[in-house]
Every structure is written in structure tokens, then in C-alpha cells.
Design a protein around this motif. Sequence first.
Motif, mmCIF file in Angstrom:
data_model
loop_
_atom_site.group_PDB
_atom_site.id
_atom_site.type_symbol
_atom_site.label_atom_id
_atom_site.label_comp_id
_atom_site.label_asym_id
_atom_site.label_seq_id
_atom_site.Cartn_x
_atom_site.Cartn_y
_atom_site.Cartn_z
ATOM 1 N N ALA A 6 0.863 -1.181 0.000
ATOM 2 C CA ALA A 6 0.000 0.000 0.000
ATOM 3 C C ALA A 6 0.899 1.230 0.000
ATOM 4 C CB ALA A 6 -0.929 0.005 1.211
ATOM 5 N N PRO A 7 0.490 2.314 -0.640
ATOM 6 C CA PRO A 7 1.301 3.537 -0.628
ATOM 7 C C PRO A 7 1.548 4.015 0.796
ATOM 8 C CG PRO A 7 -0.438 3.699 -2.272
ATOM 9 C CD PRO A 7 -0.716 2.458 -1.475
ATOM 10 N N GLY A 8 2.826 4.265 1.114
ATOM 11 C CA GLY A 8 3.201 4.718 2.446
ATOM 12 C C GLY A 8 3.658 3.623 3.382
ATOM 13 N N ASP A 9 3.454 2.363 3.025
ATOM 14 C CA ASP A 9 3.879 1.261 3.888
ATOM 15 C C ASP A 9 5.401 1.233 3.996
ATOM 16 O OD1 ASP A 9 1.209 0.689 3.926
ATOM 17 O OD2 ASP A 9 1.458 -1.465 3.596
ATOM 18 N N THR A 10 5.896 0.999 5.225
ATOM 19 C CA THR A 10 7.334 1.061 5.482
ATOM 20 C C THR A 10 7.716 0.044 6.539
ATOM 21 O OG1 THR A 10 7.266 3.449 5.054
ATOM 22 C CG2 THR A 10 9.257 2.582 6.084
ATOM 23 N N LEU A 11 8.880 -0.576 6.376
ATOM 24 C CA LEU A 11 9.428 -1.518 7.343
ATOM 25 C C LEU A 11 10.785 -1.026 7.805
ATOM 26 C CD1 LEU A 11 9.499 -4.316 8.823
ATOM 27 C CD2 LEU A 11 10.596 -5.221 6.745
ATOM 28 N N TYR A 12 10.992 -0.987 9.134
ATOM 29 C CA TYR A 12 12.286 -0.676 9.732
ATOM 30 C C TYR A 12 12.837 -1.933 10.411
ATOM 31 C CZ TYR A 12 12.495 4.482 9.484
ATOM 32 O OH TYR A 12 12.596 5.782 9.069
ATOM 33 N N LEU A 13 14.143 -2.179 10.224
ATOM 34 C CA LEU A 13 14.876 -3.201 10.954
ATOM 35 C C LEU A 13 16.150 -2.570 11.487
ATOM 36 C CD1 LEU A 13 14.551 -6.178 8.429
ATOM 37 C CD2 LEU A 13 13.214 -5.845 10.517
ATOM 38 N N GLN A 14 16.472 -2.852 12.754
ATOM 39 C CA GLN A 14 17.640 -2.190 13.357
ATOM 40 C C GLN A 14 18.226 -3.054 14.468
ATOM 41 O OE1 GLN A 14 17.707 2.228 14.341
ATOM 42 N NE2 GLN A 14 17.517 1.382 16.404
ATOM 43 N N GLY A 15 19.548 -3.022 14.588
ATOM 44 C CA GLY A 15 20.227 -3.713 15.670
ATOM 45 C C GLY A 15 21.422 -2.908 16.142
ATOM 46 N N ALA A 16 21.731 -2.977 17.448
ATOM 47 C CA ALA A 16 22.846 -2.213 18.021
ATOM 48 C C ALA A 16 23.537 -3.040 19.088
ATOM 49 C CB ALA A 16 22.364 -0.890 18.611
ATOM 50 N N TYR A 17 24.857 -2.849 19.190
ATOM 51 C CA TYR A 17 25.657 -3.505 20.231
ATOM 52 C C TYR A 17 26.631 -2.482 20.789
ATOM 53 C CZ TYR A 17 28.921 -6.650 22.584
ATOM 54 O OH TYR A 17 29.713 -7.265 23.530
ATOM 55 N N GLY A 18 26.828 -2.505 22.116
ATOM 56 C CA GLY A 18 27.736 -1.545 22.726
ATOM 57 C C GLY A 18 28.417 -2.076 23.957
ATOM 58 N N GLU A 19 29.566 -1.495 24.268
ATOM 59 C CA GLU A 19 30.302 -1.803 25.487
ATOM 60 C C GLU A 19 30.541 -0.480 26.212
ATOM 61 O OE1 GLU A 19 34.719 -3.457 26.728
ATOM 62 O OE2 GLU A 19 33.630 -4.474 25.115
ATOM 63 N N GLY A 20 29.973 -0.361 27.411
ATOM 64 C CA GLY A 20 30.086 0.881 28.149
ATOM 65 C C GLY A 20 29.346 2.018 27.471
ATOM 66 N N ALA A 21 28.281 1.704 26.732
ATOM 67 C CA ALA A 21 27.547 2.729 25.979
ATOM 68 C C ALA A 21 26.080 2.334 25.891
ATOM 69 C CB ALA A 21 28.148 2.904 24.585
ATOM 70 N N GLN A 22 25.457 2.118 27.040
ATOM 71 C CA GLN A 22 24.095 1.604 27.079
ATOM 72 C C GLN A 22 23.082 2.533 26.439
ATOM 73 O OE1 GLN A 22 20.201 1.786 28.503
ATOM 74 N NE2 GLN A 22 21.699 2.892 29.739
ATOM 75 N N LEU A 23 23.265 3.850 26.573
ATOM 76 C CA LEU A 23 22.318 4.773 25.960
ATOM 77 C C LEU A 23 22.462 4.833 24.437
ATOM 78 C CD1 LEU A 23 22.032 7.794 28.426
ATOM 79 C CD2 LEU A 23 20.266 6.153 27.773
ATOM 80 N N TYR A 24 23.556 4.326 23.893
ATOM 81 C CA TYR A 24 23.678 4.223 22.442
ATOM 82 C C TYR A 24 22.932 3.006 21.905
ATOM 83 C CZ TYR A 24 26.945 8.060 21.666
ATOM 84 O OH TYR A 24 27.510 9.311 21.550
ATOM 85 N N THR A 25 22.889 1.932 22.648
ATOM 86 C CA THR A 25 22.086 0.790 22.217
ATOM 87 C C THR A 25 20.620 0.993 22.548
ATOM 88 O OG1 THR A 25 22.388 -0.425 24.310
ATOM 89 C CG2 THR A 25 24.050 -0.744 22.591
ATOM 90 N N GLY A 26 20.329 1.894 23.497
ATOM 91 C CA GLY A 26 18.948 2.205 23.843
ATOM 92 C C GLY A 26 18.270 1.153 24.678
ATOM 93 N N TYR A 27 19.050 0.397 25.456
ATOM 94 C CA TYR A 27 18.450 -0.671 26.258
ATOM 95 C C TYR A 27 17.474 -0.132 27.297
ATOM 96 C CZ TYR A 27 18.066 -4.679 29.382
ATOM 97 O OH TYR A 27 17.560 -5.689 30.165
ATOM 98 N N SER A 28 17.723 1.053 27.846
ATOM 99 C CA SER A 28 16.841 1.623 28.865
ATOM 100 C C SER A 28 15.866 2.639 28.284
ATOM 101 C CB SER A 28 17.673 2.297 29.967
ATOM 102 O OG SER A 28 18.322 3.458 29.454
ATOM 103 N N SER A 29 15.668 2.599 26.962
ATOM 104 C CA SER A 29 14.842 3.610 26.318
ATOM 105 C C SER A 29 13.452 3.683 26.918
ATOM 106 C CB SER A 29 14.740 3.318 24.815
ATOM 107 O OG SER A 29 13.923 4.256 24.164
ATOM 108 N N TRP A 30 12.866 2.549 27.238
ATOM 109 C CA TRP A 30 11.520 2.560 27.812
ATOM 110 C C TRP A 30 11.544 2.750 29.320
ATOM 111 C CZ3 TRP A 30 9.181 -1.357 30.963
ATOM 112 C CH2 TRP A 30 7.849 -1.081 31.270
ATOM 113 N N ALA A 31 12.443 2.058 29.997
ATOM 114 C CA ALA A 31 12.456 2.105 31.465
ATOM 115 C C ALA A 31 12.902 3.461 31.992
ATOM 116 C CB ALA A 31 13.361 1.002 32.019
ATOM 117 N N GLY A 32 13.808 4.138 31.291
ATOM 118 C CA GLY A 32 14.245 5.462 31.730
ATOM 119 C C GLY A 32 15.754 5.574 31.767
#
Length: 551
Positions: free
Chosen positions: A348-374
Amino acid sequence: MNIKHLLLTGAASLVTAGGAAQAADLPVKKAAPIEYVRVCSAYGAGFFYIPGTDTCLRVGGRARFEYAMQAPLSRGTSVGDYSGYRGLARINIDARTQTAYGSLRAFVRLEAASRTGLPGLHSGTQTRIGNAFPALGVDGYGRVQQYVNTDKAFVQFAGFTAGRASSFFDFYAHDFEIQAGTLGSDVFSTNVAAYTATLGNGFSATISMEDPSFRRTPIYSAQSVAQATAVAGNSSAVIFAQTNSLTPVFAGFGPTGLPSGVGFVDVVQRNRMPDFVGVLRYDQPWGSVQISGAVHEINTGNAAFGNFVGNNAGTPLSNTNLANVARTQSEYGWAVQGGMKVNLPFIAPGDTLYLQGAYGEGAQLYTGYSSWAGGYAQTTTVLQGAPFQQFFSDAVLNPFTNRLELSTSFTAVASLLHYWNPTLRSALFGSYGELSFAPGSRAAQSAFFGYTSTGPGPFGSQFYNLNQQLRDTYAFNVGASLIWSPVRDLDIGLEGTYQNYGVQTGRVLDLNRNPLQTSAAYVNNPANLGALRTVTNADVFQVRARVQRDF
């Protein structure tokens, strides 16, 4: 009568001629030309020329209302809200001028909001980072806050971007979500200085120097944990005036083989080195691909002498042997992220799929692991009355080696947007992530503190096995939304999300069912073993509604 008529006519003519002569002697003032506002079509709809200049300007904004419902897991101290509300205002100003070097752009976005209720709308994260200020009344503290943020204020010129903008590291930034609950990096406001080079054939590359303040997760400090515990687990109650966060360090042994002392290191991080972000991006009509990398410094303050209370304390450090504690060496965390956006017009026009993965060492806010919890806290969660808390620290200071030991984290997210018709769309999304502390870091804290309730507790004991501190955890969530746009730029939507987190191995004490019985002495007593209640995970479901108008 004819003579009389002629005399009157002549007199009138003389008066008229005299008035005309006088009028002719006055200066004549020309009317100023009217300068109409002209439409500027060079940059799209909505732009107009600022009168008297060649700069095109567009003024826009947003008005939003949100309501959230989330059942608390406990009605104890500081929790128990079922409902939350938010009203948000946004103003955008976009100014562009064409120059010999290309377009010169300045963009400003200001946001203000009133947020109430604990289910994800009152945000401890925004308070901790200084975007919001809380109410201080008996019924309002922790439930009512006013949010004010310079969301964007940047200049773009000849490939350079400087000012306050979204982090260049980010790719999928909760684009299709109302609650923004998936695990992934989404720093929408930070201070940057970046250069983007267009390489041709859809390729571009960016190097960005970014403010580390908006990517910091506190180094683990048993002192901060103790403070939060003293106020019934409410970490937001110790966010004020936290100018230092001390963690003990063993100073070593003296010539006689006895401990020479125990001191403290202030583990509040300072602004020393900026974060450096590199991005390679590929854009085509079918979608886009981005690879991001980041380097993030983790540092501490100086050693400080002071009294330490604990069985393994040794002799407290004094001014004379403070030099035995060397300055803690800085470490450098890092993160990498890959993302793909695929347009699906054949569905359908406008349909979009995103796929994403991240890994980090000493950089938790870059992987976004606490994005929901805070973010910006070593332990926090928006699960009201949760049976245990997650720990998010980027590093743990080993008390015996005085070295920072980095944690690792990874996240993966998928999000699909589908248009049922031009006015009705829905999104389906989910994510998963894990955070693990360095091997031995938890055991080192236990060995240092010994048989006390400070830190993870005595190694190998029942308290150590069931304690929540520095436990490796996982988290996942799924959600779906339905949004109706009866007219252009008006969204009326509803979203439901399910969140779950737990420990990767073993079990932890259920703080709701052992409210006053979590001391090491009680938990380690074999007679109390049958009375202990434990859990492996916690979950919650939230529904959020939104009405939003953009202009």
C-alpha cells in the motif's frame, strides 16, 4: 441682479484661487509602496519571504493531547496511579537563504508540556536531564511536572550542522510509535557539531562531535543505591543536589601486611572528551541503509578520604595516605548500529518496514536498552511497584583494582507501518535487548563489602543469590497502534503495548511480597527460607490514546 451675480461669482473665484495657491506651497508626501508578503516556492509548501530580505521562512507547530492507562503492580509508597495525562505544545521556525555555497538554514523548535500521572507520562528521565521540573506538593511530587525544552536550535551550511539537534547516531527513532517503548537509541535533543559529505549515487558520510552529557548512564555506586533504598526505592527522590556519588576503593596493604586504608572515588562523570559519531548512509527510492559508530568516554573524579562503615573497611584513608589511591583511569565505551528502512508501496502507498540492531560496550544509551524504562539513572523502571529494578550502569568500579569494568548491551527492533486506506493506518512493532555486567564485577563488590547488606551482599550466600543489584537482565516489548486521520495533519490514535523484563539467570527477591524483610541477616537465616518470595520477571500492559494536530 446680473451685476450682483457677477460680483458674487468673482469673489468666490478669488477665494478658490487663493486656497489653491496656498495648497500649492505645501510639500507633497508620496505614499510608501506597499510591500506584500511573497510566497517562496524554493523549499516546499508553507514558506514565504521575510519582507525586505531574500530569506524564506516557515512557521509551524503542533498541539497534542495524550491519555494513558496502566495498572500499577503495587499501591505502596509513591505508586498507585492508574491514569496519566499530557498536553504538549510545539513551535517550529525554519529559515532558509540560498547562497553561493548552497542553502543556509536555521531551524528552531521549542516544546512545552504539562505531564501528570506515573504511567509513563510523568517522566523521571526528563527531570533528571533538566528538561522538566517537578511539582513539590504532597500530592504532586512524582506525579505532576512541567516540561520545557529547546528541542532543536541548529544552523546548517555547506554540509555543516552546528547546534542542538537529534543525534546523528540514531536511525529508527520510534518513528511509528505513540509511547516510544521499543528498545533503541532515540536522543532527539543533544548538542552537536557535524559535517556531512555527499558522496554521490545515494551515499553520504557524517562525522559528528556530540555532547556526552546526553549519553551518560551513571557508574555504579553502592552509596546511591543505599540512598534510593532509604526512600522506599524511589530513585527520583535522590536526584536533587547529587554533586558527588562516592564508591569505596581499597587502598592496598602497608609494609606490615595490614590494610593501609579504604577510601572513596567520586564516580560522577565530568565533561572531558566529546563523543565522536561516524555514520555511513545509503538512500534510494526503495529505502535507506545506515551504519553508525560511536566512541564514549567514561571517567571518574578524584579519590577522597573518608570513613567507610563495613566489615572489610580496614583503616579509613586520611590525608597522609590518600596518595595510595591512584587516579582511576578513564575507559572508552563504544557502540555500533545498523539499520534498514524498506518502502513497501506494492502493499500500500506509504507502507514502510524498519529493521535495526545495536551492540555496545560501556555505551548503554547508544544501544537504547533503557529507552523505555528510563535513562540517566543507574537503576530505574516505570513499572509502578515493580518487584525488582533493573541496573543500567555503563561501568562498575572494581574496589580492589581501581579500574572501571564496562558492561555490554545489545538491542534489536522491528517496526512495520501499514496504510489500510489514505486516512487509516496502523503500526506493529517489537524489540528485544540484554545488558550484562563485566564478569566478576558483582563478585568483587560482594567481596569488598563482606557480610553487610550494602552492595550485592556476601558472595555465595542466599542474599547474594537473590539480590537485584548488578544482575544481568533482559527486556522485550511488543505493541500495535491504529491511527485515523480524517483530515490532513490531524491524528486520532490508540496504541497498546506489552513490556516485560527479567533476570537472565536465577531469581530475585519479590520486593512487594518481602517489603520489610530484605536485609542480609534476614534472608541468610535458614529459618526464614520458606517465607521468602522470589520472581524471575515483571511485566505490564499500557494503553495510550492521542489527539494531535500539526500545522
